[in-house]
Design an enzyme around this catalytic site. Structure first.
Site, PDB file in Angstrom:
ATOM      1  N   ILE A  60      65.791 -11.148 -17.459  1.00 12.23           N
ATOM      2  CA  ILE A  60      66.492 -11.721 -16.304  1.00 12.23           C
ATOM      3  C   ILE A  60      65.515 -12.748 -15.737  1.00 12.23           C
ATOM      4  CG2 ILE A  60      65.761  -9.691 -14.925  1.00 12.23           C
ATOM      5  CD1 ILE A  60      68.034 -10.220 -12.985  1.00 12.23           C
ATOM      6  N   SER A  61      65.980 -13.965 -15.505  1.00 13.10           N
ATOM      7  CA  SER A  61      65.091 -15.066 -15.125  1.00 13.10           C
ATOM      8  C   SER A  61      64.458 -14.851 -13.760  1.00 13.10           C
ATOM      9  CB  SER A  61      65.875 -16.385 -15.114  1.00 13.10           C
ATOM     10  OG  SER A  61      66.537 -16.591 -16.334  1.00 13.10           O
ATOM     11  N   GLN A  62      63.313 -15.525 -13.560  1.00 12.23           N
ATOM     12  CA  GLN A  62      62.615 -15.543 -12.273  1.00 12.23           C
ATOM     13  C   GLN A  62      63.556 -16.111 -11.189  1.00 12.23           C
ATOM     14  OE1 GLN A  62      59.856 -18.762 -12.133  1.00 12.23           O
ATOM     15  NE2 GLN A  62      58.475 -17.753 -10.694  1.00 12.23           N
TER      16      GLN A  62
END
Ligand code: SAH
Length: 206
Positions: free
Chosen positions: A51-53
């Site tokens: 899950i992206s930053q």
């Protein structure tokens, strides 16, 4: 998260800050580390993906300049977090994922949060979603070796595509804007995403 990691670091678009403030990120991370949900970084999810930053989610959403009448395509559903953020801002979000377990979990999260304006599908997003094209905006959340030709072609006039392009372990965020049959490319910030795998991406297996 919104004040320190996003507004504090130059995310200016008030609608984007509002959207990230509305989506409970803890519901999208693995239950084994809920305390890390608001960390300033990417987190592992199932199937070896991430899950992206939060900052990258906000920056890409800002670059996409989503209007509330827009139909948006996302490629790489993953946890579903980015799609849920886009769903706050757009009329409808279409999202494609190649790993079925991730898609099933993400779809359950959309239902639990009452996000009825997201349609998801299992498949190879490097081919876009021809049946639902054209899109006002397309966001790819996995790193591509080059821009898959199907994607700019599925943009509506005035549409925007945001995609990480480059080597396997480091890419540059590229923004493509369509004006009639002209496509303007602009390079934005450096980034690091998992591989976009498929017909117009990296090979299915290493
Ligand atoms: N947007 C996600 C980030 C997911 S990471 C989130 O908010 O959590 C990138 C995702 O892209 C992975 O889940 C990976 O399986 C998926 N992916 C990679 N290649 C793909 C392809 N060709 N089509 C659809 N999904 C793809």
């Amino acid at each position: 998260m919104v004040e320190e990691q996003l507004a504090g670091r130059g995310i200016r678009d008030a609608r984007v800050l509002w959207a990230l403030g509305r989506v409970p990120r803890e519901q999208f991370v693995a239950p084994t580390h809920p305390e890390r949900a608001y960390d300033d970084g990417a987190l592992p999810i199932a199937c070896g993906q991430t899950i992206s930053q939060p900052y990258m989610v906000a920056r890409m959403t800002e670059l996409l300049a989503v209007d509330n009448a827009d139909r948006v395509l996302e490629i790489g559903t993953g946890s579903g977090y980015q799609a849920a953020v886009l769903a706050q801002l757009a009329a409808h979000v279409y999202t494609i994922e190649r790993h079925e377990p991730l898609l099933i979990e993400a779809t359950a999260r959309f239902a639990a949060l009452g996000l009825t304006n997201i349609t998801s599908q299992l498949g190879d997003g490097t081919l876009g979603w021809p049946a639902e094209a054209p899109f006002d905006a397309i966001m790819v959340t996995a790193g591509a070796p080059r821009v898959p030709t199907a994607l700019p072609a599925q943009l509506a006039d005035g549409g925007r595509l945001v995609i990480p392009v480059g080597a396997a372990h480091e890419q540059t965020l590229v923004v493509v804007r369509r004006h009639g049959d002209t496509f303007a490319h602009e390079q934005s910030l450096p980034c690091r995403f998992v591989k976009l795998r498929g017909a117009a991406g990296w090979p299915e297996h290493d």
